[in-house]
Scaffold this motif. Structure first.
Motif, PDB file in Angstrom:
ATOM      1  N   GLY A   1      56.239 -41.960  91.575  1.00 41.37           N
ATOM      2  CA  GLY A   1      56.508 -40.999  90.511  1.00 41.37           C
ATOM      3  C   GLY A   1      57.807 -40.233  90.663  1.00 41.37           C
ATOM      4  O   GLY A   1      58.105 -39.366  89.844  1.00 41.37           O
ATOM      5  N   ALA A   2      58.610 -40.541  91.682  1.00 35.10           N
ATOM      6  CA  ALA A   2      59.844 -39.779  91.932  1.00 35.10           C
ATOM      7  C   ALA A   2      60.953 -40.239  90.992  1.00 35.10           C
ATOM      8  O   ALA A   2      61.095 -41.425  90.698  1.00 35.10           O
ATOM      9  CB  ALA A   2      60.282 -39.940  93.384  1.00 35.10           C
ATOM     10  N   ARG A   3      61.730 -39.271  90.524  1.00 34.35           N
ATOM     11  CA  ARG A   3      62.932 -39.549  89.732  1.00 34.35           C
ATOM     12  C   ARG A   3      64.118 -38.935  90.457  1.00 34.35           C
ATOM     13  O   ARG A   3      64.080 -37.776  90.860  1.00 34.35           O
ATOM     14  CB  ARG A   3      62.812 -38.977  88.324  1.00 34.35           C
ATOM     15  N   PHE A   4      65.191 -39.726  90.614  1.00 35.86           N
ATOM     16  CA  PHE A   4      66.390 -39.259  91.293  1.00 35.86           C
ATOM     17  C   PHE A   4      67.434 -38.887  90.248  1.00 35.86           C
ATOM     18  O   PHE A   4      67.756 -39.700  89.375  1.00 35.86           O
ATOM     19  CB  PHE A   4      66.924 -40.334  92.238  1.00 35.86           C
ATOM     20  N   LEU A   5      67.948 -37.673  90.357  1.00 40.40           N
ATOM     21  CA  LEU A   5      68.860 -37.138  89.349  1.00 40.40           C
ATOM     22  C   LEU A   5      70.231 -36.876  89.959  1.00 40.40           C
ATOM     23  O   LEU A   5      70.347 -36.485  91.126  1.00 40.40           O
ATOM     24  CB  LEU A   5      68.311 -35.833  88.769  1.00 40.40           C
ATOM     25  N   GLU A   6      71.280 -37.109  89.154  1.00 41.25           N
ATOM     26  CA  GLU A   6      72.631 -36.796  89.615  1.00 41.25           C
ATOM     27  C   GLU A   6      72.745 -35.307  89.914  1.00 41.25           C
ATOM     28  O   GLU A   6      72.111 -34.468  89.265  1.00 41.25           O
ATOM     29  CB  GLU A   6      73.661 -37.190  88.557  1.00 41.25           C
ATOM     30  N   LEU A   7      73.576 -35.002  90.894  1.00 49.05           N
ATOM     31  CA  LEU A   7      73.674 -33.624  91.362  1.00 49.05           C
ATOM     32  C   LEU A   7      74.203 -32.697  90.270  1.00 49.05           C
ATOM     33  O   LEU A   7      73.670 -31.606  90.062  1.00 49.05           O
ATOM     34  CB  LEU A   7      74.587 -33.570  92.600  1.00 49.05           C
ATOM     35  N   ASP A   8      75.246 -33.118  89.587  1.00 52.86           N
ATOM     36  CA  ASP A   8      75.890 -32.223  88.623  1.00 52.86           C
ATOM     37  C   ASP A   8      75.256 -32.280  87.245  1.00 52.86           C
ATOM     38  O   ASP A   8      74.973 -31.251  86.637  1.00 52.86           O
ATOM     39  CB  ASP A   8      77.383 -32.569  88.508  1.00 52.86           C
ATOM     40  N   THR A   9      75.028 -33.479  86.766  1.00 53.25           N
ATOM     41  CA  THR A   9      74.580 -33.621  85.379  1.00 53.25           C
ATOM     42  C   THR A   9      73.067 -33.611  85.232  1.00 53.25           C
ATOM     43  O   THR A   9      72.560 -33.515  84.121  1.00 53.25           O
ATOM     44  CB  THR A   9      75.124 -34.933  84.791  1.00 53.25           C
TER      45      THR A   9
ATOM     46  N   VAL B   1      74.074 -37.146  97.782  1.00 50.41           N
ATOM     47  CA  VAL B   1      73.301 -35.950  97.436  1.00 50.41           C
ATOM     48  C   VAL B   1      72.747 -36.124  96.025  1.00 50.41           C
ATOM     49  O   VAL B   1      73.472 -36.533  95.112  1.00 50.41           O
ATOM     50  CB  VAL B   1      74.164 -34.677  97.519  1.00 50.41           C
ATOM     51  N   CYS B   2      71.477 -35.811  95.850  1.00 51.35           N
ATOM     52  CA  CYS B   2      70.867 -35.916  94.522  1.00 51.35           C
ATOM     53  C   CYS B   2      69.641 -35.007  94.468  1.00 51.35           C
ATOM     54  O   CYS B   2      69.132 -34.550  95.492  1.00 51.35           O
ATOM     55  CB  CYS B   2      70.475 -37.357  94.206  1.00 51.35           C
ATOM     56  N   TRP B   3      69.197 -34.758  93.252  1.00 54.19           N
ATOM     57  CA  TRP B   3      67.954 -34.025  93.038  1.00 54.19           C
ATOM     58  C   TRP B   3      66.804 -35.027  92.951  1.00 54.19           C
ATOM     59  O   TRP B   3      66.980 -36.153  92.485  1.00 54.19           O
ATOM     60  CB  TRP B   3      68.017 -33.221  91.738  1.00 54.19           C
ATOM     61  N   VAL B   4      65.628 -34.602  93.407  1.00 61.34           N
ATOM     62  CA  VAL B   4      64.439 -35.445  93.333  1.00 61.34           C
ATOM     63  C   VAL B   4      63.357 -34.666  92.585  1.00 61.34           C
ATOM     64  O   VAL B   4      63.048 -33.522  92.940  1.00 61.34           O
ATOM     65  CB  VAL B   4      63.922 -35.835  94.737  1.00 61.34           C
ATOM     66  N   ALA B   5      62.825 -35.293  91.568  1.00 64.71           N
ATOM     67  CA  ALA B   5      61.748 -34.674  90.788  1.00 64.71           C
ATOM     68  C   ALA B   5      60.503 -35.549  90.904  1.00 64.71           C
ATOM     69  O   ALA B   5      60.558 -36.755  90.635  1.00 64.71           O
ATOM     70  CB  ALA B   5      62.171 -34.545  89.323  1.00 64.71           C
ATOM     71  N   ARG B   6      59.396 -34.940  91.349  1.00 69.39           N
ATOM     72  CA  ARG B   6      58.125 -35.667  91.459  1.00 69.39           C
ATOM     73  C   ARG B   6      57.047 -34.877  90.740  1.00 69.39           C
ATOM     74  O   ARG B   6      57.056 -33.635  90.733  1.00 69.39           O
ATOM     75  CB  ARG B   6      57.725 -35.849  92.923  1.00 69.39           C
ATOM     76  N   PRO B   7      56.127 -35.563  90.134  1.00 72.28           N
ATOM     77  CA  PRO B   7      55.051 -34.849  89.426  1.00 72.28           C
ATOM     78  C   PRO B   7      54.290 -33.921  90.380  1.00 72.28           C
ATOM     79  O   PRO B   7      53.946 -34.304  91.503  1.00 72.28           O
ATOM     80  CB  PRO B   7      54.142 -35.996  88.943  1.00 72.28           C
ATOM     81  N   GLY B   8      54.074 -32.694  89.919  1.00 71.46           N
ATOM     82  CA  GLY B   8      53.334 -31.727  90.721  1.00 71.46           C
ATOM     83  C   GLY B   8      54.149 -31.059  91.805  1.00 71.46           C
ATOM     84  O   GLY B   8      53.613 -30.276  92.594  1.00 71.46           O
ATOM     85  N   GLN B   9      55.459 -31.370  91.902  1.00 66.38           N
ATOM     86  CA  GLN B   9      56.319 -30.796  92.925  1.00 66.38           C
ATOM     87  C   GLN B   9      57.508 -30.108  92.258  1.00 66.38           C
ATOM     88  O   GLN B   9      57.999 -30.546  91.214  1.00 66.38           O
ATOM     89  CB  GLN B   9      56.844 -31.880  93.879  1.00 66.38           C
ATOM     90  N   GLU B  10      57.952 -29.023  92.859  1.00 68.47           N
ATOM     91  CA  GLU B  10      59.172 -28.383  92.388  1.00 68.47           C
ATOM     92  C   GLU B  10      60.361 -29.272  92.728  1.00 68.47           C
ATOM     93  O   GLU B  10      60.411 -29.891  93.796  1.00 68.47           O
ATOM     94  CB  GLU B  10      59.333 -27.012  93.052  1.00 68.47           C
ATOM     95  N   MET B  11      61.316 -29.365  91.828  1.00 69.37           N
ATOM     96  CA  MET B  11      62.482 -30.218  92.047  1.00 69.37           C
ATOM     97  C   MET B  11      63.227 -29.766  93.312  1.00 69.37           C
ATOM     98  O   MET B  11      63.422 -28.567  93.542  1.00 69.37           O
ATOM     99  CB  MET B  11      63.412 -30.167  90.833  1.00 69.37           C
ATOM    100  N   PHE B  12      63.627 -30.734  94.119  1.00 67.74           N
ATOM    101  CA  PHE B  12      64.333 -30.406  95.358  1.00 67.74           C
ATOM    102  C   PHE B  12      65.521 -31.342  95.513  1.00 67.74           C
ATOM    103  O   PHE B  12      65.610 -32.391  94.851  1.00 67.74           O
ATOM    104  CB  PHE B  12      63.402 -30.511  96.563  1.00 67.74           C
ATOM    105  N   ALA B  13      66.455 -30.962  96.394  1.00 70.53           N
ATOM    106  CA  ALA B  13      67.682 -31.736  96.602  1.00 70.53           C
ATOM    107  C   ALA B  13      67.684 -32.324  98.008  1.00 70.53           C
ATOM    108  O   ALA B  13      67.227 -31.695  98.965  1.00 70.53           O
ATOM    109  CB  ALA B  13      68.914 -30.857  96.405  1.00 70.53           C
ATOM    110  N   ILE B  14      68.201 -33.546  98.121  1.00 68.14           N
ATOM    111  CA  ILE B  14      68.312 -34.199  99.428  1.00 68.14           C
ATOM    112  C   ILE B  14      69.723 -34.748  99.592  1.00 68.14           C
ATOM    113  O   ILE B  14      70.429 -35.010  98.612  1.00 68.14           O
ATOM    114  CB  ILE B  14      67.305 -35.360  99.597  1.00 68.14           C
ATOM    115  N   THR B  15      70.131 -34.899 100.842  1.00 70.77           N
ATOM    116  CA  THR B  15      71.337 -35.661 101.165  1.00 70.77           C
ATOM    117  C   THR B  15      70.901 -36.781 102.099  1.00 70.77           C
ATOM    118  O   THR B  15      70.117 -36.555 103.027  1.00 70.77           O
ATOM    119  CB  THR B  15      72.419 -34.788 101.817  1.00 70.77           C
TER     120      THR B  15
END
Length: 523
Positions: free
Chosen positions: A224-232, A256-270
């Protein structure tokens, strides 16, 4: 070995007794029997490899056999029995054994030589040959045994050294494995070990303890994870997700990117990854994952603060610019007018910087608002070239729009014009004086493309890869003294991405640079 030798000598004595009944009237058989019996008794009493077994027992055997060979009634073939104790002495006591055998051989030579005058015919020949052959054969046997023992000893030593080396290597590997295990488990960043098929072999405690990335496999981690660009905050294509890139064995650093998963607050990883090769065969990969959410939130707070300050600066700057225009409309002394003109230019620069910072703040929060409508890209490029032509003339730069077909697209004309003007402005600023800047507008497939080509000094590849970063300026730009905050290309990138397009920059030092963007054309 001693018992076998004693048995063979006993058989020889029995055979001699059968052939000649009066053989025991001579002293030699008794010397042989007593010597062999003593040697056998000593061997049985001292089975360990002490001095008795190594020297005394074979020496007694050799003495007894020498006496037997000296017997005129004994056949010459009996000399072969002396080979056994000679070999024994050469193996066990080495050079000293050779000496003992040489002494026995010399004694045997003398005894056999004494029998030569009593011999005739074939017996004479046999005795003469035996005088030479038998002692030499005994010494040669001892020497061979000595050499053989030395060779075996060297081989055993080599094997022992190899075993010790292998044991040392095994211990070192065990120590290295323990060290790697300790590093793997105590690392403050998450570590992920994958095999050649992309399956998870091992996850360290840091990554196992992450509330949103816990799982025994890639599928569980990415469920269920979605990886999002850091800026956009635009979703990355599945193939570009860093976890899947690591599973394929790609090498990359600090993605570096944002990760969004159902039931979780969006977080950033490198994330960084390296493939593992053993004997030039791909065996998997290892990846590091670090949660940088706190850092990215701090950057967002910084951007919010910058946007707030910039917004507060806009009103007084507008007022300053307005009063400067009014003042310059009045009759003023030339020196005062010159001073106010300098103030006006710097106020305009400051106002432009504030506007850029406001845009950065909006775009950092994903607030790129587009007013898309049908427009013609070549017309926008013509307007941008006309607007900047006076700036190019001041630097002696030849600016031209290359002929091409009209290109229709659905876009925010104001934003696209901003991108074109920024790329052209950079081309003018960073090319050589009396250089050249060409603007190309083309349709490639269904994509509308704009290319701005200059013949400036160019930038190295490592700097070219970073020109779209916020606040980044190449070394050549900083050294040239050209004004700028390093925000223009970043803003262009955000605008182009918001239109679903891509921005590219290529450069070759000493030749020039090409900045281009492509966006979807009209259907």
């Amino acid at each position: 070995m001693q018992l076998a030798l004693t048995l063979m000598v006993a058989l020889v004595l029995v055979a001699l007794s059968v052939v000649s009944a009066n053989v025991w009237d001579q002293p030699w058989p008794w010397i042989v029997a007593i010597g062999m019996a003593a040697a056998t008794a000593l061997a049985v009493a001292s089975p360990s490899a002490g001095v008795q077994m190594r020297i005394i027992v074979p020496a007694l055997d050799l003495l007894a056999l020498t006496a037997l060979i000296a017997d005129p009634q004994a056949p010459r073939i009996v000399a072969l029995l002396a080979v056994m104790p000679a070999f024994w002495l050469g193996v066990t006591v080495r050079s000293r054994g050779i000496g003992i055998v040489a002494i026995a051989g010399a004694a045997l030579l003398v005894l056999m030589a004494l029998r030569i005058p009593q011999s005739t015919g074939v017996t004479l020949t046999a005795n003469v040959v035996g005088v030479v052959i038998v002692p030499l054969a005994l010494v040669a046997t001892a020497w061979f045994a000595y050499s053989y023992a030395r060779t075996i000893e060297r081989q055993q030593l080599s094997i022992l050294q190899r075993e010790r080396a292998m044991q040392a290597i095994a211990k070192q590997r065990e120590a290295d494995a323990g060290l790697l295990d300790a590093i793997f488990e105590t690392a403050r960043v998450g570590l992920l070990l994958l095999d050649a098929d992309g399956s998870v072999l091992r996850v360290n405690s840091t990554l196992r303890g992450h509330e949103a990335l816990a799982g025994d496999g890639i599928d569980a981690m990415l469920d269920g994870a979605r990886f999002l660009e850091l800026d956009t905050r635009r979703e990355l294509p599945p193939a570009d997700a860093p976890f899947l890139r690591a599973a394929r064995g790609e090498a990359f650093d600090n993605v570096v990117c944002w990760v969004a998963r159902p039931g979780q607050e969006m977080f950033a990883i490198t994330m960084s990854s390296r493939p593992l090769f053993i004997d030039e065969e791909f065996r998997g990969s290892i990846a590091s994952v670090d949660d940088v959410t706190v850092y990215m939130r701090m950057l967002e707070d910084r951007d919010d603060f910058v946007a707030l300050v910039s917004h507060e600066l806009r009103t007084p700057l507008t007022s300053i610019a307005g009063f400067l225009e009014l003042a310059l409309d009045e009759e003023l002394p030339d020196s005062l007018r010159s001073w106010l003109s300098i103030v006006q230019r710097n106020a305009d620069r400051l106002r432009a910087l504030v506007e850029d910072l406001l845009i950065v703040g909006e775009m950092s929060r994903g607030e790129v608002h587009l007013q898309a409508r049908p427009t013609e890209l070549r017309s926008l490029a013509e307007e941008a070239v006309a607007t900047l032509d006076h700036r190019a003339r001041r630097r002696g730069v030849a600016l031209r729009l290359v002929d091409g077909p009209p290109v229709q697209l659905e876009a925010d004309a104001r934003r696209i014009t901003q991108v074109i003007e920024n790329l052209v402005s950079n081309g003018i600023k960073y090319t050589r004086e009396h250089g050249r800047v060409d603007v190309h507008v083309e349709l490639e497939g269904t994509d509308a493309v704009v290319r701005v080509v200059d013949d400036g000094p160019g930038v190295p590849p490592d700097e070219a890869a970073r020109v779209f970063e916020r606040f980044y300026r190449a070394a050549e730009a900083r050294a040239s003294g050209v004004q700028g905050a390093g925000l223009g290309l970043w803003i262009c990138r955000m605008i182009v991405h918001a239109h679903g397009g891509t921005l590219d920059f290529t450069s070759e030092p000493g030749t020039g640079s090409t900045a281009s963007f492509r966006v979807p054309g009209a259907a």
